[in-house]
Design a protein around this motif. Structure first.
Motif, PDB file in Angstrom:
ATOM      1  N   GLN A  62       0.809  -1.220   0.000  1.00 53.68           N
ATOM      2  CA  GLN A  62       0.000   0.000   0.000  1.00 53.68           C
ATOM      3  C   GLN A  62       0.845   1.273   0.000  1.00 53.68           C
ATOM      4  O   GLN A  62       0.350   2.328  -0.374  1.00 53.68           O
ATOM      5  N   LEU A  63       2.089   1.182   0.398  1.00 54.97           N
ATOM      6  CA  LEU A  63       2.965   2.361   0.391  1.00 54.97           C
ATOM      7  C   LEU A  63       3.185   2.899  -1.022  1.00 54.97           C
ATOM      8  O   LEU A  63       3.449   4.079  -1.199  1.00 54.97           O
ATOM      9  N   ARG A  64       3.052   2.059  -2.014  1.00 59.15           N
ATOM     10  CA  ARG A  64       3.326   2.454  -3.401  1.00 59.15           C
ATOM     11  C   ARG A  64       2.474   3.618  -3.879  1.00 59.15           C
ATOM     12  O   ARG A  64       2.891   4.395  -4.717  1.00 59.15           O
ATOM     13  N   SER A  65       1.265   3.724  -3.350  1.00 55.18           N
ATOM     14  CA  SER A  65       0.363   4.781  -3.811  1.00 55.18           C
ATOM     15  C   SER A  65       0.479   6.062  -2.988  1.00 55.18           C
ATOM     16  O   SER A  65      -0.273   7.003  -3.208  1.00 55.18           O
ATOM     17  N   ALA A  83       9.619  -2.176   5.316  1.00 52.48           N
ATOM     18  CA  ALA A  83       9.143  -1.311   4.229  1.00 52.48           C
ATOM     19  C   ALA A  83       9.240   0.163   4.621  1.00 52.48           C
ATOM     20  O   ALA A  83       9.593   1.012   3.797  1.00 52.48           O
ATOM     21  N   LEU A  84       8.949   0.477   5.879  1.00 46.77           N
ATOM     22  CA  LEU A  84       9.050   1.866   6.338  1.00 46.77           C
ATOM     23  C   LEU A  84      10.499   2.321   6.419  1.00 46.77           C
ATOM     24  O   LEU A  84      10.819   3.468   6.095  1.00 46.77           O
ATOM     25  N   GLU A  85      11.390   1.419   6.827  1.00 43.44           N
ATOM     26  CA  GLU A  85      12.817   1.755   6.831  1.00 43.44           C
ATOM     27  C   GLU A  85      13.308   2.005   5.411  1.00 43.44           C
ATOM     28  O   GLU A  85      14.074   2.934   5.166  1.00 43.44           O
ATOM     29  N   GLN A  86      12.879   1.194   4.471  1.00 44.93           N
ATOM     30  CA  GLN A  86      13.232   1.403   3.068  1.00 44.93           C
ATOM     31  C   GLN A  86      12.714   2.766   2.609  1.00 44.93           C
ATOM     32  O   GLN A  86      13.427   3.542   1.986  1.00 44.93           O
ATOM     33  N   TRP A  87      11.452   3.039   2.910  1.00 45.45           N
ATOM     34  CA  TRP A  87      10.790   4.281   2.514  1.00 45.45           C
ATOM     35  C   TRP A  87      11.584   5.497   2.997  1.00 45.45           C
ATOM     36  O   TRP A  87      11.905   6.390   2.222  1.00 45.45           O
ATOM     37  N   ALA A  88      11.833   5.551   4.293  1.00 49.88           N
ATOM     38  CA  ALA A  88      12.403   6.756   4.890  1.00 49.88           C
ATOM     39  C   ALA A  88      13.932   6.798   4.856  1.00 49.88           C
ATOM     40  O   ALA A  88      14.508   7.825   4.481  1.00 49.88           O
ATOM     41  N   ARG A  97      16.368   4.609   3.280  1.00 50.31           N
ATOM     42  CA  ARG A  97      17.110   4.342   2.048  1.00 50.31           C
ATOM     43  C   ARG A  97      16.604   5.170   0.867  1.00 50.31           C
ATOM     44  O   ARG A  97      17.392   5.673   0.078  1.00 50.31           O
ATOM     45  N   ASP A  98      15.276   5.332   0.768  1.00 49.82           N
ATOM     46  CA  ASP A  98      14.719   6.095  -0.353  1.00 49.82           C
ATOM     47  C   ASP A  98      14.610   7.583  -0.053  1.00 49.82           C
ATOM     48  O   ASP A  98      14.407   8.382  -0.967  1.00 49.82           O
ATOM     49  N   GLY A  99      14.701   7.964   1.220  1.00 53.90           N
ATOM     50  CA  GLY A  99      14.640   9.369   1.599  1.00 53.90           C
ATOM     51  C   GLY A  99      13.298  10.029   1.347  1.00 53.90           C
ATOM     52  O   GLY A  99      13.222  11.225   1.084  1.00 53.90           O
ATOM     53  N   ARG A 100      12.238   9.259   1.438  1.00 58.38           N
ATOM     54  CA  ARG A 100      10.893   9.796   1.195  1.00 58.38           C
ATOM     55  C   ARG A 100      10.319  10.370   2.488  1.00 58.38           C
ATOM     56  O   ARG A 100      10.729   9.988   3.583  1.00 58.38           O
ATOM     57  N   PRO A 101       9.348  11.293   2.382  1.00 55.75           N
ATOM     58  CA  PRO A 101       8.855  11.993   3.569  1.00 55.75           C
ATOM     59  C   PRO A 101       8.005  11.141   4.507  1.00 55.75           C
ATOM     60  O   PRO A 101       7.057  10.488   4.088  1.00 55.75           O
ATOM     61  N   MET A 102       8.398  11.182   5.791  1.00 52.08           N
ATOM     62  CA  MET A 102       7.656  10.501   6.840  1.00 52.08           C
ATOM     63  C   MET A 102       7.604  11.422   8.051  1.00 52.08           C
ATOM     64  O   MET A 102       8.615  12.005   8.427  1.00 52.08           O
ATOM     65  N   LEU A 103       6.434  11.542   8.638  1.00 54.63           N
ATOM     66  CA  LEU A 103       6.242  12.367   9.826  1.00 54.63           C
ATOM     67  C   LEU A 103       5.719  11.488  10.942  1.00 54.63           C
ATOM     68  O   LEU A 103       4.736  10.773  10.768  1.00 54.63           O
ATOM     69  N   GLY A 104       6.407  11.514  12.077  1.00 59.08           N
ATOM     70  CA  GLY A 104       5.933  10.803  13.250  1.00 59.08           C
ATOM     71  C   GLY A 104       5.123  11.739  14.123  1.00 59.08           C
ATOM     72  O   GLY A 104       5.488  12.901  14.299  1.00 59.08           O
TER      73      GLY A 104
END
Length: 96
Positions: free
Chosen positions: A32-35, A62-67, A69-76
């Motif tokens: 689901q992260l893909r969208s 998947a979240l570690e990859q997202w934030a 390695r891929d440097g995509r935006p994540m807000l906690g």
């Protein structure tokens, strides 16, 4: 995307985002992260409890990859922000 790992107030967050006009996807699987363009990691309770729920969800890699390695935006949000740290001392300590 709002990460649903059974340790956050996801419905409140989703409602607030939808009120602001955002399209919200509840994230239960890595697929689901893909969208998503951005990810919110909520959390309510103790650090260790939330960290355990996140690991049990199977979403952590998947979240570690997202934030990380891929440097995509994540807000906690709340404990979700604390989970972005390497370690939390609450309830005897746990990796973030």
């Amino acid at each position: 995307g709002v990460v649903e790992y059974h340790a956050g107030n996801v419905r409140s967050i989703a409602n607030a985002l939808e009120h602001l006009g955002a399209r919200v996807e509840m994230i239960n699987t890595a697929h689901q992260l893909r969208s998503c363009s951005h990810v919110l990691l909520p959390g309510v309770g103790a650090f260790r409890y939330c960290a355990d729920r996140l690991r049990e969800s199977g979403l952590l890699p998947a979240l570690e990859q997202w934030a990380l390695r891929d440097g995509r935006p994540m807000l906690g949000i709340c404990v979700g922000m604390q989970l972005l740290a390497d370690w939390g001392d609450e309830l005897g300590g746990s990796p973030g």
